[in-house]
Design a protein around this motif. Structure first.
Motif, PDB file in Angstrom:
ATOM      1  N   VAL A 285       0.833  -1.202   0.000  1.00 54.52           N
ATOM      2  CA  VAL A 285       0.000   0.000   0.000  1.00 54.52           C
ATOM      3  C   VAL A 285       0.868   1.253   0.000  1.00 54.52           C
ATOM      4  N   LEU A 286       1.933   1.257   0.780  1.00 54.36           N
ATOM      5  CA  LEU A 286       2.812   2.434   0.820  1.00 54.36           C
ATOM      6  C   LEU A 286       3.486   2.673  -0.530  1.00 54.36           C
ATOM      7  N   TYR A 287       3.952   1.616  -1.190  1.00 52.78           N
ATOM      8  CA  TYR A 287       4.583   1.780  -2.503  1.00 52.78           C
ATOM      9  C   TYR A 287       3.576   2.231  -3.554  1.00 52.78           C
ATOM     10  N   ILE A 288       2.331   1.767  -3.467  1.00 59.08           N
ATOM     11  CA  ILE A 288       1.300   2.213  -4.411  1.00 59.08           C
ATOM     12  C   ILE A 288       1.027   3.700  -4.216  1.00 59.08           C
ATOM     13  N   ILE A 289       0.879   4.120  -2.966  1.00 64.98           N
ATOM     14  CA  ILE A 289       0.651   5.545  -2.686  1.00 64.98           C
ATOM     15  C   ILE A 289       1.837   6.379  -3.161  1.00 64.98           C
ATOM     16  N   TRP A 290       3.047   5.908  -2.893  1.00 58.67           N
ATOM     17  CA  TRP A 290       4.251   6.612  -3.321  1.00 58.67           C
ATOM     18  C   TRP A 290       4.285   6.723  -4.851  1.00 58.67           C
ATOM     19  N   GLY A 291       3.953   5.658  -5.542  1.00 61.92           N
ATOM     20  CA  GLY A 291       3.938   5.671  -7.003  1.00 61.92           C
ATOM     21  C   GLY A 291       2.897   6.623  -7.563  1.00 61.92           C
ATOM     22  N   VAL A 292       1.720   6.662  -6.974  1.00 65.98           N
ATOM     23  CA  VAL A 292       0.678   7.588  -7.424  1.00 65.98           C
ATOM     24  C   VAL A 292       1.124   9.029  -7.214  1.00 65.98           C
TER      25      VAL A 292
ATOM     26  N   ALA B 147       1.664  11.750 -10.180  1.00 66.31           N
ATOM     27  CA  ALA B 147       0.907  12.994 -10.113  1.00 66.31           C
ATOM     28  C   ALA B 147       1.819  14.213 -10.113  1.00 66.31           C
ATOM     29  N   SER B 148       3.076  14.045  -9.703  1.00 68.79           N
ATOM     30  CA  SER B 148       3.985  15.191  -9.639  1.00 68.79           C
ATOM     31  C   SER B 148       4.699  15.452 -10.978  1.00 68.79           C
ATOM     32  N   ILE B 149       4.514  14.577 -11.992  1.00 63.29           N
ATOM     33  CA  ILE B 149       5.129  14.780 -13.294  1.00 63.29           C
ATOM     34  C   ILE B 149       4.386  15.918 -13.994  1.00 63.29           C
ATOM     35  N   PRO B 150       5.118  16.950 -14.466  1.00 65.90           N
ATOM     36  CA  PRO B 150       4.425  18.056 -15.134  1.00 65.90           C
ATOM     37  C   PRO B 150       3.825  17.615 -16.461  1.00 65.90           C
ATOM     38  N   LEU B 151       2.721  18.245 -16.844  1.00 62.86           N
ATOM     39  CA  LEU B 151       2.056  17.937 -18.101  1.00 62.86           C
ATOM     40  C   LEU B 151       2.882  18.473 -19.272  1.00 62.86           C
ATOM     41  N   ALA B 152       2.949  17.723 -20.375  1.00 58.52           N
ATOM     42  CA  ALA B 152       3.659  18.148 -21.580  1.00 58.52           C
ATOM     43  C   ALA B 152       2.784  19.133 -22.339  1.00 58.52           C
ATOM     44  N   LYS B 153       3.431  20.127 -22.971  1.00 57.99           N
ATOM     45  CA  LYS B 153       2.673  21.102 -23.754  1.00 57.99           C
ATOM     46  C   LYS B 153       2.861  20.868 -25.220  1.00 57.99           C
TER      47      LYS B 153
END
Length: 58
Positions: free
Chosen positions: A41-48, A52-58
């Motif tokens: 569970v901790l690794y899944i949360i860490w992975g999410v 989510a912290s990866i910036p969106l490409a333009k």
């Protein structure tokens, strides 16, 4: 040896209540379950969070 009294509390041979932490640590299947699920569970949360912290490409 712990025996049940019907009221949900575990008692040892002297009639004293067995502490909850001792009951948890005495159960190898519960320890196995916790040892597998908590890191998963901790690794899944860490992975999410990482995705989510990866910036969106333009």
């Amino acid at each position: 040896m712990a025996t049940g009294t019907g009221d949900g509390a575990q008692h040892d041979d002297d009639g004293k209540r067995v502490p909850a932490m001792q009951r948890i640590l005495d159960n190898p299947f519960l320890l196995l379950f916790l040892g597998v699920t908590l890191p998963a569970v901790l690794y899944i949360i860490w992975g999410v969070m990482e995705v989510a912290s990866i910036p969106l490409a333009k």
